[in-house]
Write an enzyme that holds these catalytic residues in place. Structure first.
Site, PDB file in Angstrom:
ATOM      1  N   GLU A 262       0.601 -37.499  24.710  1.00  0.00           N
ATOM      2  CA  GLU A 262      -0.638 -37.057  24.072  1.00  0.00           C
ATOM      3  C   GLU A 262      -0.322 -36.362  22.736  1.00  0.00           C
ATOM      4  OE1 GLU A 262      -2.916 -35.235  27.090  1.00  0.00           O
ATOM      5  OE2 GLU A 262      -4.817 -35.690  26.106  1.00  0.00           O
TER       6      GLU A 262
ATOM      7  N   ARG B  47       8.056 -35.153  38.322  1.00  0.00           N
ATOM      8  CA  ARG B  47       7.209 -35.124  39.523  1.00  0.00           C
ATOM      9  C   ARG B  47       7.278 -36.413  40.331  1.00  0.00           C
ATOM     10  NH1 ARG B  47       1.967 -32.937  36.806  1.00  0.00           N
ATOM     11  NH2 ARG B  47       3.168 -32.468  34.939  1.00  0.00           N
TER      12      ARG B  47
HETATM   13  O1  LIG Z   1       0.562 -40.868  31.061  1.00  0.00           O
HETATM   14  P1  LIG Z   1       1.268 -39.835  30.225  1.00  0.00           P
HETATM   15  O2  LIG Z   1       0.426 -39.358  29.073  1.00  0.00           O
HETATM   16  O3  LIG Z   1       2.620 -40.257  29.785  1.00  0.00           O
HETATM   17  O4  LIG Z   1       1.411 -38.516  31.114  1.00  0.00           O
HETATM   18  C1  LIG Z   1       1.752 -38.518  32.462  1.00  0.00           C
HETATM   19  C2  LIG Z   1       3.037 -37.818  32.690  1.00  0.00           C
HETATM   20  O5  LIG Z   1       2.909 -36.443  32.256  1.00  0.00           O
HETATM   21  C3  LIG Z   1       3.377 -35.581  33.283  1.00  0.00           C
HETATM   22  O6  LIG Z   1       4.787 -35.431  33.196  1.00  0.00           O
HETATM   23  P2  LIG Z   1       5.505 -34.370  32.257  1.00  0.00           P
HETATM   24  O7  LIG Z   1       6.575 -35.055  31.504  1.00  0.00           O
HETATM   25  O8  LIG Z   1       4.462 -33.627  31.462  1.00  0.00           O
HETATM   26  O9  LIG Z   1       6.088 -33.281  33.258  1.00  0.00           O
HETATM   27  P3  LIG Z   1       6.971 -33.309  34.591  1.00  0.00           P
HETATM   28  O10 LIG Z   1       8.391 -33.229  34.128  1.00  0.00           O
HETATM   29  O11 LIG Z   1       6.513 -32.076  35.319  1.00  0.00           O
HETATM   30  O12 LIG Z   1       6.713 -34.534  35.408  1.00  0.00           O
HETATM   31  C4  LIG Z   1       3.074 -36.335  34.563  1.00  0.00           C
HETATM   32  O13 LIG Z   1       3.919 -35.894  35.626  1.00  0.00           O
HETATM   33  C5  LIG Z   1       3.376 -37.768  34.182  1.00  0.00           C
HETATM   34  O14 LIG Z   1       4.760 -38.065  34.351  1.00  0.00           O
HETATM   35  N1  LIG Z   2      -4.252 -33.073  33.660  1.00  0.00           N
HETATM   36  C1  LIG Z   2      -3.000 -33.183  34.132  1.00  0.00           C
HETATM   37  N2  LIG Z   2      -2.662 -32.561  35.292  1.00  0.00           N
HETATM   38  C2  LIG Z   2      -1.397 -32.652  35.760  1.00  0.00           C
HETATM   39  N3  LIG Z   2      -0.425 -33.339  35.177  1.00  0.00           N
HETATM   40  C3  LIG Z   2      -0.715 -33.982  34.028  1.00  0.00           C
HETATM   41  N4  LIG Z   2       0.053 -34.761  33.223  1.00  0.00           N
HETATM   42  C4  LIG Z   2      -0.721 -35.168  32.197  1.00  0.00           C
HETATM   43  N5  LIG Z   2      -1.969 -34.685  32.313  1.00  0.00           N
HETATM   44  C5  LIG Z   2      -1.996 -33.940  33.458  1.00  0.00           C
HETATM   45 MG   LIG Z   3       5.912 -36.362  34.905  1.00  0.00          MG
END
Ligand SMILES: O=P(O)(O)OC[C@H]1O[C@H](OP(=O)(O)OP(=O)(O)O)[C@H](O)[C@@H]1O
Ligand SMILES: Nc1ncnc2[nH]cnc12
Ligand SMILES: [Mg+2]
Length: 186
Positions: free
Chosen positions: A106, A69
């Site tokens: 997490e 993202r």
């Molecule tokens: O602070 P943290 O606990 O590390 O979590 C935050 C990350 O989790 C999500 O990404 P995720 O990898 O879940 O998915 P995405 O590929 O859609 O960005 C979000 O976009 C952040 O990058």
């Molecule tokens: N609550 C949340 N919503 C969207 N993206 C996330 N990535 C980690 N926690 C999230």
């Molecule tokens: Mg991410």
């Protein structure tokens, strides 16, 4: 209007356009969906404008965006700041020599990579992503920037899950544009 006031007007409008999905992707998570911002050019412009106002005249050589993202607005912000864009990707996606860092999320662990020859030593970097949750991803990104010999001058996020205290893990200033979640979703 002060810069802070201008940012807060933009933030209010952006916040009104977010959507929340309870229990996605799993029970007990209130998912913050910021994709509606990108479906309207005027909102996307406001997102960029707010970050640009915050950065001001600070010297930025590179915006480093986190897959996935952080890729949605990192390159546009880099262009707006007249800085380069460098991606940090999930493992096995980047060709050539990479630095790699494993980190805790997490639940379980994950890995991030950066190409070794992309960030010149001493360059000033902004790390950008959509959400700061536990801080695991952002911390790992900071480690990769450090391994490259560059310096994180600030971490920028659209939103923060305050109750997870992710910012306490990070060794540089943290800016979040929109108010987030103060407590865990029940
Ligand atoms: O602070 P943290 O606990 O590390 O979590 C935050 C990350 O989790 C999500 O990404 P995720 O990898 O879940 O998915 P995405 O590929 O859609 O960005 C979000 O976009 C952040 O990058
Ligand atoms: N609550 C949340 N919503 C969207 N993206 C996330 N990535 C980690 N926690 C999230
Ligand atoms: Mg991410």
């Amino acid at each position: 209007m002060s810069t802070e006031q201008e940012i807060s007007v933009l933030a209010k409008e952006l916040k009104a356009n977010l959507r929340q999905f309870p229990n996605f992707p799993s029970e007990g998570i209130l998912f913050e969906d910021f994709l509606p911002i990108f479906s309207k050019p005027e909102l996307f412009q406001k997102l960029l404008k707010a970050f640009q106002l915050h950065v001001g005249n600070a010297k930025v050589d590179y915006v480093v965006g986190l897959e996935s993202r952080g890729f949605l607005f990192g390159p546009s912000l880099a262009l707006a700041l007249n800085a380069g864009f460098v991606p940090i990707r999930k493992p096995g996606k980047l060709p050539g020599p990479t630095f790699q860092v494993e980190f805790q999320k997490e639940y379980g662990s994950d890995k991030f990579e950066i190409q070794q020859d992309t960030l010149p030593a001493g360059s000033k970097v902004l790390v950008v992503d959509d959400i700061l949750a536990t801080g695991g991803s952002a911390f790992a990104a900071g480690e990769l920037v450090k391994k490259s010999g560059a310096e994180v001058i600030e971490y920028l996020f659209v939103m923060e899950l305050d109750f997870l205290k992710g910012r306490d893990k990070l060794g540089a200033p943290v800016f979040t544009l929109l108010s987030g979640q103060d407590e865990k979703f029940q």
